[in-house]
Write an enzyme that holds these catalytic residues in place. Structure first.
Site, PDB file in Angstrom:
ATOM      1  N   ILE A  14     -75.785  90.869   9.695  1.00  0.00           N
ATOM      2  CA  ILE A  14     -75.886  89.180   9.824  1.00  0.00           C
ATOM      3  C   ILE A  14     -74.524  88.743   9.417  1.00  0.00           C
ATOM      4  CG2 ILE A  14     -76.772  87.014   8.661  1.00  0.00           C
ATOM      5  CD1 ILE A  14     -79.258  88.740   8.127  1.00  0.00           C
ATOM      6  N   LEU A  35     -69.404  98.985   2.649  1.00  0.00           N
ATOM      7  CA  LEU A  35     -69.717  99.610   3.769  1.00  0.00           C
ATOM      8  C   LEU A  35     -70.699 100.786   3.448  1.00  0.00           C
ATOM      9  CD1 LEU A  35     -66.105 100.518   5.106  1.00  0.00           C
ATOM     10  CD2 LEU A  35     -67.645  98.755   5.938  1.00  0.00           C
ATOM     11  N   GLN A  76     -73.985  87.614   1.333  1.00  0.00           N
ATOM     12  CA  GLN A  76     -74.876  88.461   2.205  1.00  0.00           C
ATOM     13  C   GLN A  76     -75.147  89.831   1.656  1.00  0.00           C
ATOM     14  OE1 GLN A  76     -76.213  86.651   4.979  1.00  0.00           O
ATOM     15  NE2 GLN A  76     -75.230  85.092   3.810  1.00  0.00           N
ATOM     16  N   ALA A  78     -76.069  92.895  -0.068  1.00  0.00           N
ATOM     17  CA  ALA A  78     -77.292  93.262  -0.801  1.00  0.00           C
ATOM     18  C   ALA A  78     -77.615  94.631  -0.707  1.00  0.00           C
ATOM     19  CB  ALA A  78     -78.334  92.431  -0.390  1.00  0.00           C
ATOM     20  N   TYR A 144     -87.275  94.873  -4.404  1.00  0.00           N
ATOM     21  CA  TYR A 144     -86.197  93.820  -3.731  1.00  0.00           C
ATOM     22  C   TYR A 144     -86.699  92.518  -3.797  1.00  0.00           C
ATOM     23  CZ  TYR A 144     -84.544  92.099   0.783  1.00  0.00           C
ATOM     24  OH  TYR A 144     -83.757  91.222   1.589  1.00  0.00           O
ATOM     25  N   LYS A 148     -84.514  88.978  -5.319  1.00  0.00           N
ATOM     26  CA  LYS A 148     -83.986  87.903  -4.416  1.00  0.00           C
ATOM     27  C   LYS A 148     -84.566  86.782  -5.113  1.00  0.00           C
ATOM     28  CE  LYS A 148     -81.812  89.622  -0.790  1.00  0.00           C
ATOM     29  NZ  LYS A 148     -80.389  89.468  -0.485  1.00  0.00           N
ATOM     30  N   ARG A 270     -99.451 100.933   7.722  1.00  0.00           N
ATOM     31  CA  ARG A 270     -98.901 101.045   6.534  1.00  0.00           C
ATOM     32  C   ARG A 270     -99.753 100.499   5.495  1.00  0.00           C
ATOM     33  NH1 ARG A 270     -92.450  99.415   6.923  1.00  0.00           N
ATOM     34  NH2 ARG A 270     -91.994 100.616   8.994  1.00  0.00           N
TER      35      ARG A 270
HETATM   36  N1  LIG Z   1     -82.035  91.441   8.328  1.00  0.00           N
HETATM   37  C1  LIG Z   1     -83.201  90.771   7.803  1.00  0.00           C
HETATM   38  O1  LIG Z   1     -84.168  90.497   8.552  1.00  0.00           O
HETATM   39  C2  LIG Z   1     -83.109  90.007   6.830  1.00  0.00           C
HETATM   40  C3  LIG Z   1     -84.261  89.487   6.079  1.00  0.00           C
HETATM   41  C4  LIG Z   1     -84.453  88.645   4.876  1.00  0.00           C
HETATM   42  C5  LIG Z   1     -82.889  88.943   4.230  1.00  0.00           C
HETATM   43  N2  LIG Z   1     -82.044  89.405   4.630  1.00  0.00           N
HETATM   44  C6  LIG Z   1     -80.910  89.552   3.721  1.00  0.00           C
HETATM   45  O2  LIG Z   1     -79.545  89.161   4.613  1.00  0.00           O
HETATM   46  C7  LIG Z   1     -78.496  89.887   3.925  1.00  0.00           C
HETATM   47  C8  LIG Z   1     -77.859  90.513   5.078  1.00  0.00           C
HETATM   48  O3  LIG Z   1     -78.559  91.815   5.458  1.00  0.00           O
HETATM   49  P1  LIG Z   1     -78.326  92.522   6.735  1.00  0.00           P
HETATM   50  O4  LIG Z   1     -79.509  92.607   7.693  1.00  0.00           O
HETATM   51  O5  LIG Z   1     -77.158  91.936   7.488  1.00  0.00           O
HETATM   52  O6  LIG Z   1     -78.246  94.122   6.321  1.00  0.00           O
HETATM   53  P2  LIG Z   1     -76.937  94.906   6.321  1.00  0.00           P
HETATM   54  O7  LIG Z   1     -77.166  96.027   5.657  1.00  0.00           O
HETATM   55  O8  LIG Z   1     -76.351  95.093   7.722  1.00  0.00           O
HETATM   56  O9  LIG Z   1     -75.640  93.849   5.620  1.00  0.00           O
HETATM   57  C9  LIG Z   1     -75.510  94.033   4.191  1.00  0.00           C
HETATM   58  C10 LIG Z   1     -74.130  94.342   3.884  1.00  0.00           C
HETATM   59  O10 LIG Z   1     -73.722  94.519   2.697  1.00  0.00           O
HETATM   60  C11 LIG Z   1     -72.976  95.448   2.415  1.00  0.00           C
HETATM   61  N3  LIG Z   1     -73.162  95.810   0.840  1.00  0.00           N
HETATM   62  C12 LIG Z   1     -74.271  96.395   0.339  1.00  0.00           C
HETATM   63  N4  LIG Z   1     -74.161  96.629  -1.055  1.00  0.00           N
HETATM   64  C13 LIG Z   1     -72.856  96.125  -1.372  1.00  0.00           C
HETATM   65  C14 LIG Z   1     -72.333  96.132  -2.539  1.00  0.00           C
HETATM   66  N5  LIG Z   1     -72.898  96.527  -3.732  1.00  0.00           N
HETATM   67  N6  LIG Z   1     -71.066  95.591  -2.565  1.00  0.00           N
HETATM   68  C15 LIG Z   1     -70.430  95.026  -1.238  1.00  0.00           C
HETATM   69  N7  LIG Z   1     -70.912  95.038  -0.247  1.00  0.00           N
HETATM   70  C16 LIG Z   1     -72.362  95.508   0.050  1.00  0.00           C
HETATM   71  C17 LIG Z   1     -73.137  96.571   3.313  1.00  0.00           C
HETATM   72  O11 LIG Z   1     -72.159  97.540   3.509  1.00  0.00           O
HETATM   73  C18 LIG Z   1     -73.313  95.664   4.460  1.00  0.00           C
HETATM   74  O12 LIG Z   1     -72.489  95.620   5.251  1.00  0.00           O
HETATM   75  C19 LIG Z   1     -79.250  90.567   2.734  1.00  0.00           C
HETATM   76  O13 LIG Z   1     -78.553  90.000   1.625  1.00  0.00           O
HETATM   77  C20 LIG Z   1     -80.582  90.656   3.090  1.00  0.00           C
HETATM   78  O14 LIG Z   1     -81.048  91.065   1.841  1.00  0.00           O
HETATM   79  C21 LIG Z   1     -81.927  90.117   5.659  1.00  0.00           C
END
Ligand SMILES: NC(=O)c1ccc[n+]([C@@H]2O[C@H](COP(=O)([O-])OP(=O)(O)OC[C@H]3O[C@@H](n4cnc5c(N)ncnc54)[C@H](O)[C@@H]3O)[C@@H](O)[C@H]2O)c1
Length: 312
Positions: A14, A35, A76, A78, A144, A148, A270
């Site tokens: 995202i 990363l 973002q 997490a 998780y 949040k 599940r």
């Molecule tokens: N994808 C979904 O459907 C979804 C749904 C609800 C919430 N989210 C939230 O959206 C956000 C983005 O999720 P995503 O799906 O793009 O996941 P993603 O894993 O692709 O992106 C998360 C990014 O954060 C980086 N990261 C993780 N821990 C870190 C740290 N300690 N320091 C620095 N960087 C760090 C990772 O390397 C990664 O690039 C997250 O907060 C996630 O909880 C995603």
């Protein structure tokens, strides 16, 4: 002066779409990412247009540097996996709560005006109301989800005590190009597309009658941009979703069609799987002017084409 943004997790699925959209809109963008689940491949087309800091959101020194002159933070980064958070809750809390506390603290010190926080529909847990609105009861069911919920609370507090304006975006199921299809816990759409491209069977857990509310990632990036300009209220929560329920069976059939009929098989469901999930997008429509514009059929094709290109 151009708007300067920090996107934490900007090398992720995202985050990278947010970065791309901000650049298109003339923002100056820094990315902070360790990363751990993201990849430099996600930002390769605009790598030279951003300032990239490889590091952890819990590292105060790097945050001090990353937040210099920044007006808006898109948080973002997490620990993103629900099942993994059950296995390692301490790390999940450390990244998602500890990291958010540090961002809030240093953002305040550096004069940041706005924080947009990536929250999740997981905070509603098994609340069976359809569609779910922002003021419905929260019932987190995993570390998780609790992390949040805590992130939202930390940012609410800072928005009350300082001039920092906060928008919380509760993402429902987000899908699209660049989503990671690998690993046991991959999101359902990326897994179905990846399996069918490899001519593996599409495996549905349970009856497939479970529904989810899927939102295309470019719509999510747009919601972030709209939230960045929302200053009407100090602290506000928005569901970012499509308000359309799609069953896993329907999804599997659509993906199978794209790959000329890959076989669909069923395995046991599940434990405690949520049967129906759908959010109300009305508040984001009314206050942000957000419209989920990409319908599931079109979004699946775009995702499929991106996955195919990545394979070639
Ligand atoms: N994808 C979904 O459907 C979804 C749904 C609800 C919430 N989210 C939230 O959206 C956000 C983005 O999720 P995503 O799906 O793009 O996941 P993603 O894993 O692709 O992106 C998360 C990014 O954060 C980086 N990261 C993780 N821990 C870190 C740290 N300690 N320091 C620095 N960087 C760090 C990772 O390397 C990664 O690039 C997250 O907060 C996630 O909880 C995603």
């Amino acid at each position: 002066m151009t708007n300067k943004a920090l996107v934490t997790g900007g090398c992720g699925f995202i985050g990278s779409h947010i970065v791309e959209l901000l650049l298109k809109n003339g923002w100056s963008v820094s990315v902070l990412d360790n990363l751990s689940s993201g990849s430099l491949k996600n930002i390769k087309d605009f790598r030279s247009d951003i300032e990239l800091l490889i590091g952890d959101v819990r590292d105060e020194e790097i945050l001090n540097n990353a937040l210099k002159d920044v007006k808006t933070v898109f948080h973002q980064a997490a620990f993103i996996s629900v099942p993994k958070s059950e296995l390692d809750p301490a790390e999940c809390y450390d990244v998602n709560i500890g990291g958010t506390i540090k961002i809030a603290k240093i953002a305040y010190k550096k004069g940041v005006e706005k924080i947009i926080f990536a929250s999740s529909c997981a905070v509603y847990g098994d609340n069976k109301k359809i569609p779910l609105s922002e003021n419905d009861a929260l019932n987190p069911l995993s570390p998780y989800a609790y992390s949040k919920m805590a992130g939202e609370a930390i940012l609410k507090e800072i928005s009350q005590k300082t001039k920092i304006n906060v928008s919380v975006l509760r993402y429902f199921n987000i899908y699209g190009p660049r989503q990671n299809p690998n690993g046991r816990y991959a999101a359902v759409i990326s897994k179905f597309i990846n399996d069918s491209l490899k001519r593996k069977k599409i495996t549905i857990e349970g009856s497939g009658e479970q529904t989810r509310d899927f939102t295309f990632v470019k719509d999510v990036a747009n919601a972030n941009l709209l939230a960045a300009n929302f200053f009407q209220r100090n602290y506000e929560i928005f569901n970012i979703c499509s308000s359309i329920e799609t069953s896993i069976n329907c999804l599997a059939k659509e993906v199978s069609k794209l790959t000329n009929g890959v076989e669909i098989v069923y395995v046991n469901g599940r434990k405690n799987d949520i049967q129906r999930s759908c959010g109300s997008v009305k508040k984001a429509q009314d206050l942000l002017g957000f419209e989920p514009s990409v319908k599931i059929g079109e979004g699946l094709k775009l995702t499929f084409n991106n996955f195919k290109e990545r394979e070639e």
